[in-house]
Design a protein around this motif. Sequence first.
Motif, short mmCIF file in Angstrom:
data_model
loop_
_atom_site.label_atom_id
_atom_site.label_comp_id
_atom_site.label_asym_id
_atom_site.label_seq_id
_atom_site.Cartn_x
_atom_site.Cartn_y
_atom_site.Cartn_z
N PRO A 67 1.37 6.43 -12.56
CA PRO A 67 0.95 5.16 -11.99
C PRO A 67 1.20 5.13 -10.47
N LYS A 68 0.42 4.35 -9.77
CA LYS A 68 0.55 4.25 -8.33
C LYS A 68 1.35 2.99 -7.99
N LEU A 69 2.40 3.16 -7.20
CA LEU A 69 3.21 2.05 -6.72
C LEU A 69 2.96 1.93 -5.22
N GLN A 70 2.62 0.73 -4.78
CA GLN A 70 2.42 0.57 -3.34
C GLN A 70 2.78 -0.83 -2.88
N GLU A 71 3.28 -0.87 -1.68
CA GLU A 71 3.54 -2.14 -1.01
C GLU A 71 2.46 -2.25 0.07
N LEU A 72 1.61 -3.22 -0.09
CA LEU A 72 0.47 -3.39 0.81
C LEU A 72 0.56 -4.78 1.43
N GLY A 73 0.92 -4.81 2.71
CA GLY A 73 1.10 -6.10 3.38
C GLY A 73 2.20 -6.90 2.71
#
Length: 87
Positions: A67-73
């Motif tokens: 799975p992809k974990l990202q903090e976007l803004g």
Amino acid sequence: MFNDRIEFRSPGRLPNTVTTEKMKVGVSFARNPFLVKYMENMRFIDQIGRGIPMIIKNMMSISNIEPKLQELGEEFILTIYKSKSKF
């Protein structure tokens, strides 16, 4: 929900020193300790910081796609991809 993935979006940045890489190994931070204690007492949760590592382990065993974990803004996004195998 999309044809090839599911995205879970949570408003707000990750708290304190928590990063997406640290989340993969179980690092967590309770924004509301009172709520966490209540949830534990009601037996809705049993251990904080276990969810993301469990999701990664299960998805890798099922589809071999992490799975992809990202903090976007000002948002945290967890993306789980659909397996390419035909069932």
